[in-house]
Design an enzyme around this catalytic site. Structure first.
Site, PDB file in Angstrom:
ATOM      1  N   LYS A 153       3.009  10.317   8.049  1.00 37.15           N
ATOM      2  CA  LYS A 153       2.316   9.874   9.253  1.00 37.15           C
ATOM      3  C   LYS A 153       2.888  10.441  10.543  1.00 37.15           C
ATOM      4  O   LYS A 153       2.563  11.547  10.933  1.00 37.15           O
ATOM      5  CB  LYS A 153       2.254   8.344   9.278  1.00 37.15           C
ATOM      6  CG  LYS A 153       1.248   7.773   8.264  1.00 37.15           C
ATOM      7  CD  LYS A 153       0.973   6.322   8.500  1.00 37.15           C
ATOM      8  CE  LYS A 153      -0.045   5.750   7.507  1.00 37.15           C
ATOM      9  NZ  LYS A 153      -1.406   6.264   7.696  1.00 37.15           N
ATOM     10  N   ASP A 213       9.423   2.703   1.271  1.00 42.60           N
ATOM     11  CA  ASP A 213       8.263   3.433   1.789  1.00 42.60           C
ATOM     12  C   ASP A 213       8.196   3.181   3.290  1.00 42.60           C
ATOM     13  O   ASP A 213       7.749   2.126   3.741  1.00 42.60           O
ATOM     14  CB  ASP A 213       7.003   2.924   1.081  1.00 42.60           C
ATOM     15  CG  ASP A 213       5.714   3.537   1.616  1.00 42.60           C
ATOM     16  OD1 ASP A 213       5.759   4.194   2.680  1.00 42.60           O
ATOM     17  OD2 ASP A 213       4.660   3.343   0.989  1.00 42.60           O
ATOM     18  N   PHE A 232       0.867  -1.188   0.000  1.00 45.89           N
ATOM     19  CA  PHE A 232       0.000   0.000   0.000  1.00 45.89           C
ATOM     20  C   PHE A 232       0.895   1.226   0.000  1.00 45.89           C
ATOM     21  O   PHE A 232       1.714   1.417   0.899  1.00 45.89           O
ATOM     22  CB  PHE A 232      -0.929   0.039   1.213  1.00 45.89           C
ATOM     23  CG  PHE A 232      -1.929   1.156   1.138  1.00 45.89           C
ATOM     24  CD1 PHE A 232      -3.126   0.985   0.471  1.00 45.89           C
ATOM     25  CD2 PHE A 232      -1.651   2.392   1.705  1.00 45.89           C
ATOM     26  CE1 PHE A 232      -4.044   2.028   0.379  1.00 45.89           C
ATOM     27  CE2 PHE A 232      -2.558   3.431   1.619  1.00 45.89           C
ATOM     28  CZ  PHE A 232      -3.759   3.253   0.954  1.00 45.89           C
TER      29      PHE A 232
END
Length: 393
Positions: A244, A215, A128
């Protein structure tokens, strides 16, 4: 709950009004223990005094000028991030998806500079990387992609944690310029690869002249007990993405690069209106200061081990539990059946958790939780699993 809003979320029936540390209070003043941290965002918990003070000071001083001008706080933040990640330069944006879009653009331009007319990026099944179009194309989730075609081409998908698949793809395809992977797959079910997998990716990229792009949007900023999950294996990528937990709730993303990759993007090749503005940069600098001052990386590692032991001891004889895994405070308990109903059950028990990949309970509590709060999360999750499994018998 959704008047005036596009119906893009299946929201739970609760509205939070305030928070402190690992706790949130709803509009009826009911307290909830937060074991999700806004999906790995609020690593310092809610209303952290260091972040609050930085935001208040900056709001009274200067919020935004644009990247047409120098932004001193942004420069300080870039230096702080490079010092902790072994990167050479940073592009700031507003989210993980944007950071990954920047990485994808960087890889394609890297290929174009090498006269590769159709550059390709190796990506992973169950990955993702975001919901913007290129990041969505890199994402290994057909349900998330459905209806949004045609997606950008140029991605070759291989199984995660499978080095032979990397070698087979290299033999079958010309024009590969990079690998894009998560050190631990988050949305894919907190999938932890075999020891040595990341190092093997690094070696293959070095041998073939590819960029290794990691990532770390969910795994970075101390979540796994190190600044980056890749640092557990002493692997340094060419390109790295963060978001985040970097702003503790203030939107900020970053695409970092080193070596030749740091020289690929130049003036006019990419940009962001809000990226790295003074408010976001001040929040991120406060996060870094708190992580260092309070020893939260070591704390995340210790708490993660404490919770995993608790789960293993209590659930060892439960046949419905397939696996207990994770690193630091990125934890998962996989069941042998879909368990999305546990999210609402936990909410009713005043605990915030998440279920991903249909059957994986995902826990991402703040790095600042106490031992007692960690034990409380463990006890509540164990009880929820036992009741859920017994109800199905």
């Amino acid at each position: 709950m959704n008047h005036g809003l596009m119906q893009t979320y299946g929201r739970l029936p609760v509205r939070f009004q305030r928070g402190s540390g690992a706790w949130l209070w709803d509009d009826n003043d009911n307290a909830y223990l937060d074991a999700l941290s806004g999906i790995a965002v609020c690593g310092l918990g809610h209303a952290h005094p260091r972040v609050t003070a930085a935001l208040q000071k900056q709001a009274e001083t200067l919020l935004h000028t644009s990247n047409l001008y120098g932004v001193p706080l942004q420069e300080q933040l870039a230096e702080a991030l490079c010092a902790r990640t072994a990167m050479n330069s940073v592009f700031f944006c507003n989210s993980g998806a944007e950071a990954n879009e920047a990485a994808i653009k960087l890889a394609r331009l890297h290929g174009a500079n090498r006269q590769i007319t159709e550059p390709k990026i190796l990506v992973m099944e169950n990955a993702f990387h975001g919901r913007t179009l290129a990041a969505l194309a890199a994402t290994g989730n057909t349900r998330a992609q459905e209806g949004f075609g045609p997606l950008p081409a140029g991605f070759i998908r291989v199984p995660y944690n499978d080095l032979s698949a990397i070698d087979a793809a290299a033999a079958a395809h010309d024009g590969i310029v990079a690998i894009l992977a998560e050190p631990i797959q988050g949305e894919g079910g907190v999938r932890v690869p075999d020891a040595g997998y990341l190092q093997a990716l690094r070696e293959r990229c070095d041998a073939r002249g590819w960029l290794l792009m990691l990532d770390e949007v969910q795994t970075g900023v101390g979540r796994t007990g190190a600044w980056l999950a890749s640092q557990h294996e002493n692997v340094i990528p060419d390109v790295l993405t963060l978001a985040k937990g970097l702003g503790n709730g203030v939107p900020i993303g970053a695409c970092l690069a080193r070596g030749a990759a740091a020289e690929v993007l130049g003036p006019g090749s990419h940009g962001s209106t809000f990226g790295g503005n003074p408010l976001a940069a001040s929040a991120a600098l406060a996060v870094i200061e708190a992580l260092d001052a309070d020893g939260l990386l070591a704390r995340a590692e210790a708490l993660g081990e404490r919770l995993q032991r608790r789960f293993r001891d209590a659930l060892a004889s439960e046949p419905a539990v397939v696996d207990i895994r994770g690193r630091g405070l990125m934890l998962a308990i996989e069941l042998d059946r879909p368990c999305g109903d546990l999210v609402k059950r936990a909410l009713d028990d005043h605990l915030l958790i998440n279920v991903t990949a249909q059957s994986v309970i995902r826990l991402l509590p703040p790095l600042i939780i106490s031992d007692d709060e960690a034990d409380r999360i463990g006890d509540q999750v164990i009880a929820l699993i036992r009741d859920f499994v017994n109800d199905a018998r």
